[in-house]
Design a protein around this motif. Structure first.
Motif, PDB file in Angstrom:
ATOM      1  N   ASP A 369       0.919  -1.142  -0.010  1.00  0.00           N
ATOM      2  CA  ASP A 369      -0.313  -0.253  -0.410  1.00  0.00           C
ATOM      3  C   ASP A 369       0.702   1.319  -0.257  1.00  0.00           C
ATOM      4  N   ALA A 370       1.943   1.218   1.100  1.00  0.00           N
ATOM      5  CA  ALA A 370       2.824   2.607   0.664  1.00  0.00           C
ATOM      6  C   ALA A 370       3.624   2.700  -0.242  1.00  0.00           C
ATOM      7  N   LEU A 371       3.519   1.383  -1.320  1.00  0.00           N
ATOM      8  CA  LEU A 371       4.507   1.914  -2.395  1.00  0.00           C
ATOM      9  C   LEU A 371       3.444   2.273  -3.868  1.00  0.00           C
ATOM     10  N   LEU A 372       2.542   1.782  -3.185  1.00  0.00           N
ATOM     11  CA  LEU A 372       1.514   2.076  -4.480  1.00  0.00           C
ATOM     12  C   LEU A 372       1.382   4.123  -4.470  1.00  0.00           C
ATOM     13  N   VAL A 373       1.181   4.686  -2.504  1.00  0.00           N
ATOM     14  CA  VAL A 373       0.888   6.019  -3.253  1.00  0.00           C
ATOM     15  C   VAL A 373       1.919   6.158  -3.347  1.00  0.00           C
ATOM     16  N   ARG A 374       2.682   5.422  -2.969  1.00  0.00           N
ATOM     17  CA  ARG A 374       4.313   6.957  -3.956  1.00  0.00           C
ATOM     18  C   ARG A 374       3.836   6.489  -5.302  1.00  0.00           C
ATOM     19  N   LEU A 375       4.069   5.754  -6.174  1.00  0.00           N
ATOM     20  CA  LEU A 375       4.103   5.142  -7.270  1.00  0.00           C
ATOM     21  C   LEU A 375       2.997   6.466  -8.024  1.00  0.00           C
ATOM     22  N   GLU A 376       1.885   6.440  -7.713  1.00  0.00           N
ATOM     23  CA  GLU A 376       0.628   7.586  -7.925  1.00  0.00           C
ATOM     24  C   GLU A 376       1.012   9.079  -7.424  1.00  0.00           C
ATOM     25  N   ARG A 377       1.700   9.323  -6.317  1.00  0.00           N
ATOM     26  CA  ARG A 377       3.106   9.859  -6.678  1.00  0.00           C
ATOM     27  C   ARG A 377       3.690  10.734  -7.011  1.00  0.00           C
ATOM     28  N   ALA A 378       4.240   9.519  -7.635  1.00  0.00           N
ATOM     29  CA  ALA A 378       5.386   9.666  -8.826  1.00  0.00           C
ATOM     30  C   ALA A 378       5.006   9.647  -9.843  1.00  0.00           C
ATOM     31  N   GLU A 379       4.172   9.288 -10.689  1.00  0.00           N
ATOM     32  CA  GLU A 379       2.921   9.305 -11.513  1.00  0.00           C
ATOM     33  C   GLU A 379       2.921  10.884 -11.602  1.00  0.00           C
ATOM     34  N   PHE A 380       2.154  10.881 -10.833  1.00  0.00           N
ATOM     35  CA  PHE A 380       1.331  12.790 -11.153  1.00  0.00           C
ATOM     36  C   PHE A 380       3.134  13.669 -11.026  1.00  0.00           C
ATOM     37  N   SER A 381       3.393  13.454 -10.719  1.00  0.00           N
ATOM     38  CA  SER A 381       5.067  14.482 -10.474  1.00  0.00           C
ATOM     39  C   SER A 381       5.335  14.442 -12.123  1.00  0.00           C
ATOM     40  N   ARG A 382       5.467  13.194 -12.622  1.00  0.00           N
ATOM     41  CA  ARG A 382       5.925  13.213 -13.157  1.00  0.00           C
ATOM     42  C   ARG A 382       5.391  13.636 -14.879  1.00  0.00           C
TER      43      ARG A 382
END
Length: 442
Positions: A369-382
Protein backbone atom coordinates in the motif's frame (compact mmCIF):
# COMPACT_ATOMS: atom_id res chain seq x y z
CA UNK A 1 43.99 -12.61 9.33
CA UNK A 2 40.48 -12.82 10.77
CA UNK A 3 38.72 -16.10 9.98
CA UNK A 4 35.53 -15.54 11.95
CA UNK A 5 34.28 -12.95 14.44
CA UNK A 6 36.17 -14.58 17.32
CA UNK A 7 39.25 -16.07 15.65
CA UNK A 8 42.40 -14.86 13.91
CA UNK A 9 45.48 -16.62 12.51
CA UNK A 10 49.06 -15.47 12.54
CA UNK A 11 52.56 -16.94 12.78
CA UNK A 12 53.67 -18.43 16.07
CA UNK A 13 56.94 -16.50 15.85
CA UNK A 14 54.87 -13.28 15.81
CA UNK A 15 53.19 -14.28 19.08
CA UNK A 16 56.55 -15.60 20.39
CA UNK A 17 55.20 -17.46 23.44
CA UNK A 18 51.89 -19.35 23.79
CA UNK A 19 50.74 -17.42 26.87
CA UNK A 20 51.24 -13.97 25.31
CA UNK A 21 48.42 -11.43 25.11
CA UNK A 22 48.33 -9.87 21.65
CA UNK A 23 46.79 -6.57 20.51
CA UNK A 24 44.90 -7.06 17.25
CA UNK A 25 44.36 -3.96 15.11
CA UNK A 26 42.29 -3.77 11.93
CA UNK A 27 44.67 -1.78 9.76
CA UNK A 28 42.39 -1.78 6.71
CA UNK A 29 39.35 -0.52 8.61
CA UNK A 30 40.11 2.04 11.31
CA UNK A 31 36.44 2.15 12.35
CA UNK A 32 36.73 -1.33 13.88
CA UNK A 33 38.07 -1.17 17.42
CA UNK A 34 41.31 -2.96 18.24
CA UNK A 35 40.98 -5.91 20.62
CA UNK A 36 43.18 -8.09 22.78
CA UNK A 37 43.59 -11.76 21.90
CA UNK A 38 45.33 -14.85 23.20
CA UNK A 39 46.09 -18.41 22.14
CA UNK A 40 43.32 -20.82 23.24
CA UNK A 41 43.95 -24.47 24.13
CA UNK A 42 45.01 -26.33 20.99
CA UNK A 43 45.87 -23.09 19.18
CA UNK A 44 49.69 -23.27 19.41
CA UNK A 45 50.64 -25.12 16.22
CA UNK A 46 54.41 -25.36 16.55
CA UNK A 47 56.72 -28.37 16.45
CA UNK A 48 59.84 -26.97 18.05
CA UNK A 49 61.14 -25.13 14.99
CA UNK A 50 62.13 -21.49 14.87
CA UNK A 51 61.54 -18.92 12.16
CA UNK A 52 62.99 -20.00 8.84
CA UNK A 53 63.73 -23.56 10.01
CA UNK A 54 60.74 -25.36 8.52
CA UNK A 55 57.94 -27.12 10.35
CA UNK A 56 54.74 -25.53 11.64
CA UNK A 57 54.72 -21.87 12.63
CA UNK A 58 51.05 -21.04 13.23
CA UNK A 59 49.11 -19.60 16.16
CA UNK A 60 45.33 -19.50 16.40
CA UNK A 61 44.18 -16.46 18.37
CA UNK A 62 40.85 -16.10 20.15
CA UNK A 63 39.69 -12.48 20.36
CA UNK A 64 38.64 -11.35 23.84
CA UNK A 65 35.50 -9.85 22.30
CA UNK A 66 34.04 -10.58 18.86
CA UNK A 67 34.40 -8.32 15.83
CA UNK A 68 31.47 -9.27 13.54
CA UNK A 69 31.82 -5.93 11.71
CA UNK A 70 35.07 -7.17 10.13
CA UNK A 71 34.73 -9.31 7.03
CA UNK A 72 36.30 -12.73 7.67
CA UNK A 73 38.73 -14.32 5.23
CA UNK A 74 37.30 -16.83 2.78
CA UNK A 75 39.53 -19.85 3.18
CA UNK A 76 40.46 -22.06 0.23
CA UNK A 77 42.23 -25.41 0.50
CA UNK A 78 42.90 -25.86 -3.22
CA UNK A 79 46.39 -24.80 -4.30
CA UNK A 80 48.40 -25.41 -7.48
CA UNK A 81 51.61 -24.34 -9.10
CA UNK A 82 51.34 -21.16 -11.16
CA UNK A 83 48.37 -19.76 -9.21
CA UNK A 84 48.59 -15.96 -9.05
CA UNK A 85 48.47 -14.66 -5.47
CA UNK A 86 49.11 -11.53 -3.45
CA UNK A 87 49.91 -10.63 0.15
CA UNK A 88 49.74 -7.35 2.08
CA UNK A 89 52.20 -6.67 4.87
CA UNK A 90 53.38 -3.81 7.06
CA UNK A 91 57.12 -3.74 6.66
CA UNK A 92 59.33 -1.07 8.23
CA UNK A 93 58.76 2.21 6.45
CA UNK A 94 55.42 1.06 5.01
CA UNK A 95 53.01 1.78 7.86
CA UNK A 96 50.08 2.02 5.43
CA UNK A 97 50.85 -1.42 4.06
CA UNK A 98 52.37 -2.75 0.86
CA UNK A 99 50.97 -5.45 -1.43
CA UNK A 100 53.15 -7.86 -3.36
CA UNK A 101 52.21 -10.21 -6.21
CA UNK A 102 53.66 -13.56 -7.14
CA UNK A 103 52.93 -17.10 -8.25
CA UNK A 104 52.78 -20.35 -6.34
CA UNK A 105 55.90 -22.41 -6.98
CA UNK A 106 56.11 -26.06 -5.97
CA UNK A 107 53.20 -27.22 -3.83
CA UNK A 108 54.83 -30.17 -2.10
CA UNK A 109 55.83 -30.09 1.57
CA UNK A 110 54.55 -28.23 4.60
CA UNK A 111 55.83 -24.89 3.28
CA UNK A 112 55.05 -23.77 -0.24
CA UNK A 113 57.34 -21.58 -2.30
CA UNK A 114 55.97 -18.28 -3.53
CA UNK A 115 57.82 -16.90 -6.55
CA UNK A 116 57.94 -13.10 -6.85
CA UNK A 117 58.30 -11.29 -10.16
CA UNK A 118 61.41 -9.50 -8.86
CA UNK A 119 63.51 -9.90 -5.73
CA UNK A 120 62.14 -6.56 -4.49
CA UNK A 121 58.71 -8.21 -4.32
CA UNK A 122 59.81 -11.03 -2.01
CA UNK A 123 58.17 -10.75 1.42
CA UNK A 124 60.17 -9.34 4.32
CA UNK A 125 59.77 -8.59 8.03
CA UNK A 126 56.28 -7.21 8.58
CA UNK A 127 54.60 -9.81 6.34
CA UNK A 128 54.66 -12.72 8.79
CA UNK A 129 51.11 -13.97 9.29
CA UNK A 130 49.76 -12.15 6.24
CA UNK A 131 47.03 -13.80 4.19
CA UNK A 132 48.08 -15.09 0.77
CA UNK A 133 45.12 -14.33 -1.49
CA UNK A 134 44.05 -15.46 -4.93
CA UNK A 135 43.37 -12.92 -7.66
CA UNK A 136 39.65 -12.00 -7.62
CA UNK A 137 37.78 -13.47 -10.58
CA UNK A 138 34.61 -12.52 -12.41
CA UNK A 139 31.93 -12.72 -9.71
CA UNK A 140 34.29 -14.59 -7.41
CA UNK A 141 36.00 -12.74 -4.53
CA UNK A 142 39.57 -13.41 -3.45
CA UNK A 143 40.22 -16.54 -1.40
CA UNK A 144 42.96 -17.07 1.19
CA UNK A 145 45.12 -20.09 0.34
CA UNK A 146 47.85 -19.71 2.94
CA UNK A 147 49.75 -17.77 5.56
CA UNK A 148 53.08 -16.02 4.92
CA UNK A 149 55.70 -17.48 7.28
CA UNK A 150 59.18 -16.59 5.98
CA UNK A 151 61.56 -15.74 3.14
CA UNK A 152 64.96 -17.11 2.29
CA UNK A 153 67.92 -15.75 0.36
CA UNK A 154 70.84 -17.82 -0.93
CA UNK A 155 73.48 -15.41 0.43
CA UNK A 156 71.99 -14.77 3.87
CA UNK A 157 71.69 -11.00 3.31
CA UNK A 158 69.15 -9.06 5.39
CA UNK A 159 67.12 -7.84 2.39
CA UNK A 160 65.81 -10.09 -0.40
CA UNK A 161 67.18 -7.84 -3.17
CA UNK A 162 70.71 -8.15 -1.77
CA UNK A 163 70.70 -11.91 -2.46
CA UNK A 164 71.25 -13.61 -5.81
CA UNK A 165 68.12 -15.74 -5.25
CA UNK A 166 65.24 -15.05 -2.83
CA UNK A 167 61.87 -16.73 -2.34
CA UNK A 168 58.83 -16.27 -0.10
CA UNK A 169 57.21 -19.17 1.76
CA UNK A 170 53.71 -19.84 2.99
CA UNK A 171 51.90 -22.53 4.97
CA UNK A 172 48.81 -23.65 3.01
CA UNK A 173 45.34 -23.42 4.52
CA UNK A 174 44.98 -27.16 3.84
CA UNK A 175 47.95 -27.88 6.11
CA UNK A 176 46.68 -25.54 8.86
CA UNK A 177 43.30 -27.30 8.66
CA UNK A 178 45.03 -30.64 9.30
CA UNK A 179 46.46 -29.19 12.52
CA UNK A 180 43.49 -27.15 13.77
CA UNK A 181 39.87 -28.39 14.01
CA UNK A 182 38.75 -24.75 14.09
CA UNK A 183 40.38 -23.98 10.75
CA UNK A 184 39.21 -27.30 9.31
CA UNK A 185 35.62 -26.33 10.08
CA UNK A 186 35.99 -22.79 8.76
CA UNK A 187 37.61 -23.91 5.49
CA UNK A 188 34.98 -26.53 4.64
CA UNK A 189 32.55 -26.05 1.73
CA UNK A 190 29.61 -25.56 4.13
CA UNK A 191 31.39 -23.24 6.57
CA UNK A 192 29.45 -20.19 5.37
CA UNK A 193 26.35 -19.37 3.33
CA UNK A 194 27.50 -16.38 1.29
CA UNK A 195 24.32 -16.21 -0.77
CA UNK A 196 22.32 -15.87 2.44
CA UNK A 197 24.75 -13.17 3.62
CA UNK A 198 24.22 -11.15 0.45
CA UNK A 199 20.43 -11.41 0.63
CA UNK A 200 20.34 -10.49 4.31
CA UNK A 201 22.80 -7.61 3.80
CA UNK A 202 20.45 -6.19 1.15
CA UNK A 203 17.55 -6.53 3.57
CA UNK A 204 19.37 -4.66 6.32
CA UNK A 205 20.54 -1.96 3.94
CA UNK A 206 17.39 -1.29 1.90
CA UNK A 207 14.27 0.01 3.70
CA UNK A 208 12.26 -0.82 0.56
CA UNK A 209 12.84 -4.52 1.18
CA UNK A 210 10.05 -6.47 2.88
CA UNK A 211 9.38 -5.00 6.35
CA UNK A 212 9.07 -8.47 7.89
CA UNK A 213 11.32 -11.31 6.85
CA UNK A 214 11.09 -14.93 8.04
CA UNK A 215 14.04 -17.27 7.58
CA UNK A 216 15.10 -20.72 8.78
CA UNK A 217 18.65 -21.02 10.16
CA UNK A 218 19.45 -24.55 11.42
CA UNK A 219 21.83 -24.81 14.40
CA UNK A 220 25.46 -25.51 13.54
CA UNK A 221 25.03 -24.63 9.86
CA UNK A 222 27.05 -22.29 7.66
CA UNK A 223 23.93 -20.17 7.46
CA UNK A 224 24.05 -19.86 11.23
CA UNK A 225 27.67 -18.69 11.16
CA UNK A 226 26.83 -16.14 8.46
CA UNK A 227 23.90 -14.82 10.52
CA UNK A 228 26.15 -14.30 13.57
CA UNK A 229 28.31 -11.96 11.48
CA UNK A 230 25.29 -9.85 10.54
CA UNK A 231 23.43 -9.53 13.84
CA UNK A 232 25.41 -6.39 14.74
CA UNK A 233 23.49 -4.58 11.98
CA UNK A 234 20.24 -4.91 13.92
CA UNK A 235 19.11 -2.16 16.28
CA UNK A 236 17.58 -4.71 18.66
CA UNK A 237 18.28 -8.45 19.04
CA UNK A 238 15.93 -10.74 20.96
CA UNK A 239 17.14 -14.27 21.80
CA UNK A 240 14.29 -16.74 21.77
CA UNK A 241 14.05 -18.43 25.16
CA UNK A 242 16.77 -16.18 26.61
CA UNK A 243 15.63 -12.56 26.38
CA UNK A 244 12.70 -10.87 28.11
CA UNK A 245 9.78 -9.02 26.55
CA UNK A 246 9.90 -6.18 29.13
CA UNK A 247 13.54 -5.56 28.17
CA UNK A 248 12.63 -5.54 24.48
CA UNK A 249 9.80 -3.05 25.13
CA UNK A 250 12.14 -0.83 27.16
CA UNK A 251 14.88 -0.85 24.51
CA UNK A 252 12.35 -0.31 21.72
CA UNK A 253 11.03 2.80 23.46
CA UNK A 254 14.57 4.17 23.31
CA UNK A 255 14.04 4.34 19.53
CA UNK A 256 10.61 6.00 19.71
CA UNK A 257 9.85 9.69 20.23
CA UNK A 258 6.82 9.70 22.53
CA UNK A 259 5.29 12.62 24.48
CA UNK A 260 6.92 13.54 27.80
CA UNK A 261 5.55 11.62 30.76
CA UNK A 262 4.00 8.90 28.58
CA UNK A 263 6.67 6.22 28.91
CA UNK A 264 4.64 3.88 31.14
CA UNK A 265 1.54 4.23 28.98
CA UNK A 266 3.47 3.11 25.89
CA UNK A 267 5.39 0.44 27.79
CA UNK A 268 2.18 -1.09 29.16
CA UNK A 269 0.55 -0.99 25.74
CA UNK A 270 3.52 -2.66 24.05
CA UNK A 271 3.38 -5.49 26.61
CA UNK A 272 -0.37 -5.89 26.27
CA UNK A 273 -1.06 -4.86 29.88
CA UNK A 274 -2.60 -1.48 29.14
CA UNK A 275 -4.85 0.26 26.60
CA UNK A 276 -3.57 1.97 23.49
CA UNK A 277 -2.33 5.49 24.45
CA UNK A 278 -4.90 8.17 23.77
CA UNK A 279 -4.53 11.20 21.56
CA UNK A 280 -3.31 14.24 23.50
CA UNK A 281 -5.76 17.13 22.92
CA UNK A 282 -4.50 20.14 21.04
CA UNK A 283 -1.29 18.59 19.73
CA UNK A 284 -0.53 17.80 16.08
CA UNK A 285 -0.30 14.20 15.02
CA UNK A 286 3.02 12.77 13.87
CA UNK A 287 3.11 10.13 11.19
CA UNK A 288 5.04 7.07 12.44
CA UNK A 289 7.06 6.05 9.39
CA UNK A 290 5.59 3.48 6.96
CA UNK A 291 1.84 2.90 7.05
CA UNK A 292 0.72 0.57 9.86
CA UNK A 293 -0.97 -2.76 9.20
CA UNK A 294 -4.33 -1.14 9.86
CA UNK A 295 -5.71 2.25 10.83
CA UNK A 296 -6.56 0.90 14.29
CA UNK A 297 -2.88 0.28 14.92
CA UNK A 298 -1.91 3.93 14.33
CA UNK A 299 -0.47 5.49 17.50
CA UNK A 300 -0.69 9.30 17.66
CA UNK A 301 2.15 11.50 18.87
CA UNK A 302 4.91 8.91 18.57
CA UNK A 303 7.41 8.28 15.82
CA UNK A 304 10.78 6.58 15.30
CA UNK A 305 13.68 8.68 16.58
CA UNK A 306 15.70 7.96 13.44
CA UNK A 307 14.47 8.69 9.94
CA UNK A 308 14.72 5.04 8.97
CA UNK A 309 12.83 2.03 10.27
CA UNK A 310 14.27 0.42 13.40
CA UNK A 311 15.32 -3.21 12.84
CA UNK A 312 14.51 -5.99 15.32
CA UNK A 313 15.95 -9.50 14.98
CA UNK A 314 14.30 -12.36 16.87
CA UNK A 315 16.94 -15.07 16.88
CA UNK A 316 15.21 -18.40 17.50
CA UNK A 317 11.53 -17.51 17.66
CA UNK A 318 10.61 -21.20 17.89
CA UNK A 319 12.74 -21.46 21.05
CA UNK A 320 10.49 -18.93 22.81
CA UNK A 321 8.30 -20.84 25.33
CA UNK A 322 5.25 -18.64 24.56
CA UNK A 323 5.75 -16.95 21.17
CA UNK A 324 2.24 -15.47 21.05
CA UNK A 325 2.84 -12.47 23.36
CA UNK A 326 6.18 -11.75 21.65
CA UNK A 327 4.54 -11.76 18.21
CA UNK A 328 1.85 -9.36 19.50
CA UNK A 329 4.58 -7.05 20.83
CA UNK A 330 6.31 -7.11 17.44
CA UNK A 331 3.00 -6.34 15.71
CA UNK A 332 2.62 -3.25 17.90
CA UNK A 333 6.17 -2.16 17.09
CA UNK A 334 5.26 -2.44 13.42
CA UNK A 335 2.90 0.52 13.92
CA UNK A 336 6.01 2.68 14.48
CA UNK A 337 7.63 1.46 11.29
CA UNK A 338 9.88 -1.13 12.97
CA UNK A 339 11.20 -3.85 10.64
CA UNK A 340 11.52 -7.43 11.88
CA UNK A 341 13.68 -10.41 10.97
CA UNK A 342 12.26 -13.61 12.46
CA UNK A 343 14.74 -16.48 12.63
CA UNK A 344 13.45 -20.02 13.15
CA UNK A 345 15.61 -23.01 13.94
CA UNK A 346 13.28 -25.33 12.04
CA UNK A 347 10.65 -24.72 9.36
CA UNK A 348 7.17 -24.92 10.81
CA UNK A 349 8.48 -24.48 14.37
CA UNK A 350 6.49 -23.06 17.26
CA UNK A 351 4.97 -19.72 16.32
CA UNK A 352 5.40 -20.21 12.57
CA UNK A 353 1.72 -19.83 11.62
CA UNK A 354 1.16 -16.90 13.97
CA UNK A 355 4.24 -15.11 12.65
CA UNK A 356 2.97 -15.56 9.10
CA UNK A 357 -0.61 -14.48 9.76
CA UNK A 358 -0.10 -11.76 12.40
CA UNK A 359 3.18 -10.22 11.23
CA UNK A 360 4.31 -11.20 7.74
CA UNK A 361 1.02 -11.11 5.82
CA UNK A 362 -0.23 -7.73 7.15
CA UNK A 363 3.25 -6.21 6.85
CA UNK A 364 3.56 -7.16 3.18
CA UNK A 365 0.16 -5.71 2.37
CA UNK A 366 0.92 -2.49 4.27
CA UNK A 367 4.24 -2.23 2.43
CA UNK A 368 2.50 -2.73 -0.93
CA UNK A 369 0.00 0.00 0.00
CA UNK A 370 2.84 2.41 0.86
CA UNK A 371 4.59 1.68 -2.45
CA UNK A 372 1.31 2.23 -4.30
CA UNK A 373 0.96 5.69 -2.75
CA UNK A 374 4.51 6.53 -3.80
CA UNK A 375 3.86 5.29 -7.33
CA UNK A 376 0.74 7.44 -7.65
CA UNK A 377 2.66 10.50 -6.47
CA UNK A 378 5.57 9.75 -8.80
CA UNK A 379 3.29 9.34 -11.81
CA UNK A 380 1.38 12.51 -11.03
CA UNK A 381 4.60 14.50 -10.46
CA UNK A 382 6.02 13.28 -13.75
CA UNK A 383 2.87 14.33 -15.56
CA UNK A 384 3.08 17.80 -13.99
CA UNK A 385 6.73 18.15 -14.99
CA UNK A 386 5.90 17.23 -18.57
CA UNK A 387 2.95 19.62 -18.66
CA UNK A 388 0.30 17.02 -19.50
CA UNK A 389 -2.13 17.80 -16.67
CA UNK A 390 -5.40 18.91 -18.25
CA UNK A 391 -9.02 17.80 -18.28
CA UNK A 392 -8.39 15.32 -21.10
CA UNK A 393 -5.44 13.59 -19.46
CA UNK A 394 -6.49 13.40 -15.81
CA UNK A 395 -7.84 9.88 -16.23
CA UNK A 396 -4.53 8.48 -17.41
CA UNK A 397 -2.10 10.26 -15.08
CA UNK A 398 -1.79 7.29 -12.71
CA UNK A 399 -2.52 4.52 -15.19
CA UNK A 400 0.20 2.16 -13.89
CA UNK A 401 -0.77 2.73 -10.25
CA UNK A 402 -4.42 2.06 -11.13
CA UNK A 403 -3.49 -1.33 -12.62
CA UNK A 404 -1.46 -2.17 -9.51
CA UNK A 405 -4.42 -1.23 -7.30
CA UNK A 406 -6.52 -3.78 -9.16
CA UNK A 407 -3.86 -6.40 -8.47
CA UNK A 408 -3.86 -5.32 -4.80
CA UNK A 409 -7.63 -5.83 -4.56
CA UNK A 410 -7.29 -9.34 -6.00
CA UNK A 411 -4.94 -10.20 -3.13
CA UNK A 412 -7.70 -9.30 -0.65
CA UNK A 413 -9.95 -11.77 -2.43
CA UNK A 414 -7.39 -14.60 -2.10
CA UNK A 415 -8.28 -17.13 0.62
CA UNK A 416 -5.15 -19.33 0.78
CA UNK A 417 -2.50 -17.72 3.08
CA UNK A 418 0.46 -18.99 1.04
CA UNK A 419 -1.03 -17.65 -2.19
CA UNK A 420 -1.67 -14.30 -0.50
CA UNK A 421 1.99 -14.11 0.56
CA UNK A 422 3.23 -15.09 -2.91
CA UNK A 423 1.01 -12.52 -4.64
CA UNK A 424 1.94 -9.82 -2.11
CA UNK A 425 5.64 -10.39 -2.74
CA UNK A 426 5.12 -10.38 -6.49
CA UNK A 427 3.21 -7.09 -6.28
CA UNK A 428 5.97 -5.54 -4.14
CA UNK A 429 8.63 -6.59 -6.67
CA UNK A 430 6.53 -5.14 -9.50
CA UNK A 431 5.93 -1.88 -7.65
CA UNK A 432 9.62 -1.45 -6.89
CA UNK A 433 10.41 -1.92 -10.57
CA UNK A 434 7.69 0.62 -11.47
CA UNK A 435 9.17 3.13 -9.00
CA UNK A 436 12.67 2.69 -10.40
CA UNK A 437 11.34 3.38 -13.91
CA UNK A 438 9.50 6.44 -12.65
CA UNK A 439 12.68 7.86 -11.09
CA UNK A 440 11.34 7.61 -7.53
CA UNK A 441 14.11 7.67 -4.89
CA UNK A 442 11.94 7.00 -1.85
Amino acid sequence: MLVDQDTALTCAHVVRVPDAVMWVEFAENSEIEAVSARVPPGGWLVEGHGEGEGGEDVAVLRLDSPRPQARPARLETALWGGMEVSATGYAEGFDDGMSLWGRIGGVSGERVQLDAVTKAEVVRRGFSGAAVCTRPGEGRPARVVGLVVSWRGDMGELLPENNRLAFSYLIPVARIAELSPVVEELSGPDAWDHGFEERLSRWFGDPDEEPVKITVVPPGSGKRRSLRHLLHRADLVYRGGGSSRPDLADHALGHIAFPPGRYLAYWDWLLGTGPRPDRTPGRPELTPGPPPASAADHIPFAAPVSGRGVTVVVDGLDEEPEPGPLIELLARLRSFGFRALLVFRHEGGTGWTAARDVLLGPALLAHADALLVRLERAEFSRAVRHGVVDSASLGSLTETADRRRSERRRIDETIDPQQRLARSRELIRTLRADLRRSGDRG
